[in-house]
Structure formats: structure tokens, C-alpha cells
Write an enzyme that holds these catalytic residues in place. Structure first.
Site, mmCIF file in Angstrom:
data_model
loop_
_atom_site.group_PDB
_atom_site.id
_atom_site.type_symbol
_atom_site.label_atom_id
_atom_site.label_comp_id
_atom_site.label_asym_id
_atom_site.label_seq_id
_atom_site.Cartn_x
_atom_site.Cartn_y
_atom_site.Cartn_z
ATOM 1 N N ALA A 112 0.849 -1.185 0.000
ATOM 2 C CA ALA A 112 0.000 0.000 0.000
ATOM 3 C C ALA A 112 0.888 1.240 0.000
ATOM 4 O O ALA A 112 2.089 1.160 0.254
ATOM 5 C CB ALA A 112 -0.927 0.009 1.203
ATOM 6 N N LYS A 113 0.302 2.370 -0.286
ATOM 7 C CA LYS A 113 1.039 3.634 -0.214
ATOM 8 C C LYS A 113 0.036 4.774 -0.153
ATOM 9 O O LYS A 113 -1.096 4.653 -0.648
ATOM 10 C CB LYS A 113 1.941 3.815 -1.445
ATOM 11 C CG LYS A 113 3.191 4.644 -1.147
ATOM 12 C CD LYS A 113 4.184 3.847 -0.332
ATOM 13 C CE LYS A 113 5.484 4.624 -0.120
ATOM 14 N NZ LYS A 113 6.493 3.826 0.586
#
Length: 423
Positions: A112-113
Site C-alpha cells: 500500500a502507499k
């Protein structure tokens, strides 16, 4: 796959750059079309507008992003960056890199980011706190210790993670330390976390030098970038006997063929508002010149796309260890391979950070905290094992270390998806 040019002239679109490597590995693995389509596409993309009251009483509206690329191996995991060039393509690429990074070091997280388009250097502490809390409120249904776990990234640090943890805990009605990593120690952070990424760079560099039969005591290195990753990488490489002949930050690069005292340079930078400007114990050169110095090891630990088709042919290092995310553009890969330069790719070299982030999350769940010696011992073992697995894959498939890392990572995620079934 054609690598598209981004809005920054000469810089490849980061998601397409990642996908070009993914495609090569997927073809070698013989990935079926269904699995290919599932692995290339993010499972969730969230865009929000964040109204924030500024110190002058006016309201500014900021764009915020969060992408969960994959959650087959576990909850999403990835940093939050505050920067003016944050956009969806960049966040998608970084989220995908996190998927492969977690997989390659056997951390049970997906990628994720997140990010907010802002300039944190021009904001007061109060404005940054209100921005962070607004972002947390907007992402309250996305974040969670079993769903998606943020961490610091460019422009953020322990303070932002403390605010995020507090706001999330307020929303949920109880203290929830496991929702975020990279926290201050007093709030449930892990010992060893600050040095973890740089330490992983050092451990994988040592492993690569061993394969190349280069004695660290006779080796030289140049480190581009002198933030957390670059400065700690330089310090730890120096502790292994490697002579650091060049360092750099946004003010330029500093070269001394006799070697730079890294601890002295760190002290100078800290006393000079985190800047090397004016550093006297080295000759000032450009960041571009640093990249092409005649050294054994080059550690790009600053920005994306600093090694491109335009300068790859001039790289003289025998080994590149990627401390930054995406420092080598896809169009430079073939040139570097032709020159016989070994590359420890970003998804392996800088995975020490997410490894110790996982340890922090585990400790939060246990309610029991480890010594720094235990954290470092376990992290070093994880990085050594991951390096060896990638190195053996590079031999088995006759590919460079970057494609080998993608092969190892993709194979694990694809196998997990097939075992889970459900479609």
C-alpha cells in the site's frame, strides 16, 4: 511494454516503469492471464480532498491519496509521503513496489502507499497536525491494524504517525497502537526502526560484495542522498570498512578520494539545518558527477529515476545498491546489465524498513517489546535469507538481480492467490 514519459521530462511514468519489470518476470514465470490481471491491478484506490484551516484563518484544500495494491498476503502496508509531486501514478507504483518488497522478504503484508500533495516545509506544526488528522478522518474506514497500516515516508516522520495513531484511536474509541508503524518509542515504536532501512542496505551490500569477491576493507563507495536512508547507509557501510568517498544532498555532492568521516558529516548536517551546504572536508561536485565516480559501490538513496538511459553507460561502479525507491529507470536496465554491473534492487535492498515495521506491528500485538539487539539480529537474518533466495533465482533463470527479485516476489503472491481461490 512501452514505458511512457511522465509530466517530468525525461522521467518515466513510475507505474509503467514498475510494470515493465513485472511483465518480464511474469513471462518467465509463465503467469496465466487471469492471475496476471489480478496482480497488476490495485485492489483499492482512494482519492480525497482535505480542507484544512491554516494559521491565517483561510482554508486550503489538499489532495490526498491511498492505494492498496494487494492484500493477498496480509493487510496493506506502506508509507505516507507529503510532497508537491505526489500523484496517483506515483502512489500506485509505490504501492505495487511495496507488494513485491514485502513478498521478497517474507513479510506477511500486502503493498500500500499514501500521499498528500503539499509542501510540508512551508507549513507550521499546527497546520501539519490538522492536515494529518483530516487525512486520518478521511481514511478511517481504510486504515486498521488488520486492514491497512501506514508508516512514515518522504516528508513525514514519527510526529505525523503519532498524530495519525491518536486520531484513529479517537475515532475508534480506544488506543490502537498497531494501526501505524514508525511511531515514537514511547507510543509503541520499535527499537532499531530508525536505522532499519539503512541497515538493510548495508547487509545486502555486504552479501553482494561477497558474491563479487570484493573485500569491504578494500572497497570504495559513493552515496547519493543524505537523509535518513543515505546517511545511515553511509555510516553503516563505513563501519564495515568500506571507504565512503562521496556523499550528497540537495545542495550538491561532496567528494574526497581519501575518504569522508561520515559521523563528522552527519554532525555537520544536523548542526546546519539538515544540510551539507558549506561542508569543507571535501570537494564539491554535482549529484550527476557523483553517480559516475570510479567506485566499487554506488548507493542511490535519494530520488526516483536518477539513473537513466542517458547516464547509465557512464556508471563505473561494480555494484549498485538501491536505497531509494525506483532510482533506476526501466530504460537503463539493459545498459547496466550489458556493463556487467550487479544491482541489488530497491524491493530487496531497502526492505529492511518494512521488515522492522512488521516487527513493530508484531510487538504492538504482543504488548511485549524486544531489545535492539534482537530486532537487528532478526532483521539481518531476514535480509540475508532474502538476498540469497534472489541470488539463486538470478542463477536459475539467468536474469539480473532485479528481475530475479520480481520473480521471487510475484511467484509467492501468485501462489498465495491460487491457494486462496474464491473466484
Amino acid at each position: 511494454m512501452e514505458v511512457k514519459e511522465s509530466k517530468l521530462i525525461g522521467h518515466s511514468n513510475p507505474f509503467e516503469s514498475m510494470m515493465s519489470r513485472f511483465d518480464v518476470a511474469a513471462k518467465i514465470l509463465g503467469l496465466d492471464e487471469d492471475t496476471y490481471n489480478m496482480l497488476k491491478s490495485p485492489v483499492k484506490q482512494v482519492m480525497v480532498n482535505l480542507p484544512v484551516t491554516m494559521d491565517n484563518g483561510r482554508i486550503n484544500v489538499y489532495e490526498g491519496f491511498r492505494v492498496i495494491h494487494n492484500n493477498y498476503m496480509g493487510p496493506g502496508k506502506g508509507g505516507i509521503r507529503y510532497a508537491m509531486d505526489v500523484d496517483l501514478d506515483e502512489v500506485k507504483a509505490l504501492a505495487a513496489w511495496m507488494t513485491w518488497k514485502c513478498s521478497v522478504v517474507n513479510v506477511p503484508f500486502g503493498g500500500a502507499k499514501g500521499g498528500i500533495k503539499c509542501d510540508p516545509r512551508k507549513m507550521s506544526k499546527g497546520e501539519l497536525e490538522r492536515l494529518t488528522r483530516a487525512y486520518t478522518q478521511a481514511m478511517a474506514d481504510v486504515f486498521g491494524p488488520e486492514k491497512d497500516i501506514p508508516a512514515p515516508d518522504m516528508g513525514t516522520g514519527q510526529q505525523e504517525m503519532a498524530w495519525l495513531m491518536d486520531e484513529f484511536s479517537r475515532i475508534k474509541g480506544f488506543t490502537n497502537a498497531g494501526v501505524v508503524t514508525g511511531k515514537p518509542l514511547v507510543l509503541g515504536g520499535s527499537k532499531g526502526r530508525v536505522e532499519a532501512t539503512g541497515r538493510g542496505v548495508m547487509v545486502t551490500c555486504r552479501a553482494a560484495l561477497n558474491k563479487l569477491k570484493i573485500n569491504p576493507a578494500n572497497a570504495t563507495a559513493a552515496v547519493q542522498g543524505f537523509g535518513n536512508v543515505g546517511s545511515i547507509s553511509a555510516k553503516l557501510l563505513e563501519s564495515q570498512g568500506i571507504k565512503i568517498v562521496a556523499i550528497s544532498d540537495v545542495t550538491g555532492a561532496y567528494y574526497n578520494k581519501e575518504g569522508i568521516n561520515v559521523s563528522e558529516a552527519i554532525a555537520y548536517s544536523q548542526a546546519n539545518k539538515n544540510s551539507l551546504e558549506g561542508y569543507k572536508n571535501a570537494e564539491k561536485i554535482t549529484n550527476e558527477e557523483l553517480l559516475t565516480l570510479d567506485v566499487d559501490v554506488l548507493v542511490p538513496a535519494a530520488l526516483q529515476d536518477v539513473i537513466t538511459k542517458d547516464n547509465a553507460a557512464n556508471i563505473k561502479a561494480k555494484l549498485i545498491v538501491e536505497g531509494a525507491n525506483g532510482p533506476t529507470s526501466a530504460n537503463a536496465d539493459a545498459i547496466l546489465k550489458e556493463k556487467g554491473i550487479m544491482i541489488v534492487p530497491d524491493i530487496l535492498a531497502n526492505a529492511g524498513g518494512v521488515t522492522v515495521s512488521y516487527f513493530e506491528w508484531v510487538q504492538n500485538h504482543q504488548g511485549y517489546y524486544w531489545t535492539e539487539e534482537r530486532v537487528n539480529r532478526r532483521a539481518d537474518r531476514t535480509m540475508k535469507e532474502a538476498f540469497e533466495q534472489v541470488y539463486q533465482a538470478s542463477i536459475k533463470f539467468n536474469v539480473d538481480m532485479r528481475i530475479a527479485a520480481y520473480i521471487v516476489a510475484i511467484d509467492k503472491v501468485a501462489s498465495t492467490r491460487k491457494l486462496l481461490g474464491g473466484f
